[in-house]
Design a protein around this motif. Structure first.
Motif, PDB file in Angstrom:
ATOM      1  N   VAL A   1       0.842  -1.198   0.000  1.00 34.21           N
ATOM      2  CA  VAL A   1       0.000   0.000   0.000  1.00 34.21           C
ATOM      3  C   VAL A   1       0.877   1.247   0.000  1.00 34.21           C
ATOM      4  N   PHE A   2       0.580   2.155  -0.915  1.00 35.01           N
ATOM      5  CA  PHE A   2       1.251   3.445  -0.967  1.00 35.01           C
ATOM      6  C   PHE A   2       0.273   4.509  -0.508  1.00 35.01           C
ATOM      7  N   ILE A   3       0.669   5.285   0.514  1.00 35.78           N
ATOM      8  CA  ILE A   3      -0.174   6.355   1.043  1.00 35.78           C
ATOM      9  C   ILE A   3       0.438   7.691   0.636  1.00 35.78           C
ATOM     10  N   ALA A   4      -0.348   8.523  -0.048  1.00 36.48           N
ATOM     11  CA  ALA A   4       0.085   9.845  -0.504  1.00 36.48           C
ATOM     12  C   ALA A   4      -0.552  10.906   0.389  1.00 36.48           C
ATOM     13  N   ILE A   5       0.264  11.516   1.246  1.00 34.05           N
ATOM     14  CA  ILE A   5      -0.229  12.531   2.172  1.00 34.05           C
ATOM     15  C   ILE A   5      -0.469  13.832   1.421  1.00 34.05           C
ATOM     16  N   GLY A   6      -1.679  14.384   1.566  1.00 33.65           N
ATOM     17  CA  GLY A   6      -1.992  15.688   0.996  1.00 33.65           C
ATOM     18  C   GLY A   6      -2.387  15.678  -0.463  1.00 33.65           C
ATOM     19  N   MET A   7      -2.625  14.517  -1.038  1.00 34.32           N
ATOM     20  CA  MET A   7      -3.027  14.416  -2.443  1.00 34.32           C
ATOM     21  C   MET A   7      -4.467  13.925  -2.548  1.00 34.32           C
ATOM     22  N   THR A   8      -5.123  14.322  -3.632  1.00 33.05           N
ATOM     23  CA  THR A   8      -6.427  13.766  -3.969  1.00 33.05           C
ATOM     24  C   THR A   8      -6.207  12.524  -4.815  1.00 33.05           C
ATOM     25  N   ASN A   9      -7.254  11.751  -5.011  1.00 31.15           N
ATOM     26  CA  ASN A   9      -7.148  10.585  -5.898  1.00 31.15           C
ATOM     27  C   ASN A   9      -6.715  11.006  -7.299  1.00 31.15           C
ATOM     28  N   GLU A  10      -7.288  12.093  -7.784  1.00 29.78           N
ATOM     29  CA  GLU A  10      -6.975  12.544  -9.138  1.00 29.78           C
ATOM     30  C   GLU A  10      -5.499  12.929  -9.264  1.00 29.78           C
ATOM     31  N   GLU A  11      -4.972  13.642  -8.264  1.00 31.42           N
ATOM     32  CA  GLU A  11      -3.559  14.017  -8.288  1.00 31.42           C
ATOM     33  C   GLU A  11      -2.659  12.785  -8.223  1.00 31.42           C
ATOM     34  N   LEU A  12      -3.028  11.839  -7.385  1.00 30.33           N
ATOM     35  CA  LEU A  12      -2.234  10.612  -7.261  1.00 30.33           C
ATOM     36  C   LEU A  12      -2.277   9.803  -8.556  1.00 30.33           C
ATOM     37  N   ILE A  13      -3.439   9.686  -9.150  1.00 26.37           N
ATOM     38  CA  ILE A  13      -3.563   8.962 -10.425  1.00 26.37           C
ATOM     39  C   ILE A  13      -2.664   9.602 -11.485  1.00 26.37           C
ATOM     40  N   THR A  14      -2.657  10.929 -11.556  1.00 23.85           N
ATOM     41  CA  THR A  14      -1.805  11.633 -12.522  1.00 23.85           C
ATOM     42  C   THR A  14      -0.342  11.279 -12.306  1.00 23.85           C
ATOM     43  N   LYS A  15       0.114  11.286 -11.045  1.00 26.88           N
ATOM     44  CA  LYS A  15       1.508  10.948 -10.743  1.00 26.88           C
ATOM     45  C   LYS A  15       1.804   9.481 -11.065  1.00 26.88           C
TER      46      LYS A  15
END
Length: 191
Positions: free
Chosen positions: A136-150
């Motif tokens: 599991v990767f947890i992205a602090i301070g990101m939305t799903n959309e921002e994480l998907i883009t990255k």
């Protein structure tokens, strides 16, 4: 514990973390305090059940034990695979079926292609070589959309255990899909 209950416990722990513990006055985010608070919230929510333990940054000795005393394995002798967290039965249990979840955490400003690929490769090794059920990767301070883009910027060839990798964006976690699978990111339907 079944997958949905595990993820529900993890998500509820994330939801309970207040920004005052990891967000500075200037808006910068601190990964380590977030992790401390995640550990605290997880332990508090799980309560007396205690069937699983969330261990933070397990030591090399733990990794040696988990790889049957041969860590790093010959194939990865140049790597140190030390996740931010592991969810397992206990520190002394080396049975593959008791290695439940390996977790990597990054804050928004440290998420770039190289760091993301490095963490995904680390999670891949943990689910394949050390038999964790989930990475599991947890992205602090990101939305799903921002994480998907990255994530879409990463090399798709690094994803070997597609059914075992999941991604959680902490921003607006109450509103959107709680966690993402490989297929949510890269496909309209499963390959």
């Amino acid at each position: 514990m079944e997958k949905e209950k595990l993820f529900q416990l993890l998500i509820e722990s994330i939801i309970q973390i207040q920004e005052k513990y990891y967000c500075r006055y200037d808006g910068s985010l601190l990964e380590r305090p977030f992790c401390y608070e995640l550990y605290h919230q997880f332990s508090s929510i799980q309560g007396n059940d205690g069937s699983l333990i969330l261990s933070g940054e397990p030591s090399k000795n733990l990794s040696c034990t988990m790889n049957r005393g041969k860590y790093p394995s010959p194939k990865y002798n140049k790597d140190r695979v030390l996740p931010d967290f592991i969810l397992h039965k206990d520190l002394n249990d080396t049975l593959p079926e008791n290695q439940i979840m390996a977790i990597e955490v990054k804050q928004l400003y440290n998420i770039n292609k190289a760091n993301l690929e490095n963490d995904i490769k680390k999670l891949q090794r943990l689910v394949t070589k050390l038999h964790f059920d989930y990475g599991v990767f947890i992205a602090i301070g990101m939305t799903n959309e921002e994480l998907i883009t990255k994530l879409k910027e990463t090399d798709k060839n690094i994803y070997k255990s597609k059914d075992k990798l999941y991604f959680i964006a902490t921003k607006n976690i109450n509103i959107h899909k709680k966690y993402l699978s490989y297929y949510d990111v890269f496909c309209d339907k499963q390959e």
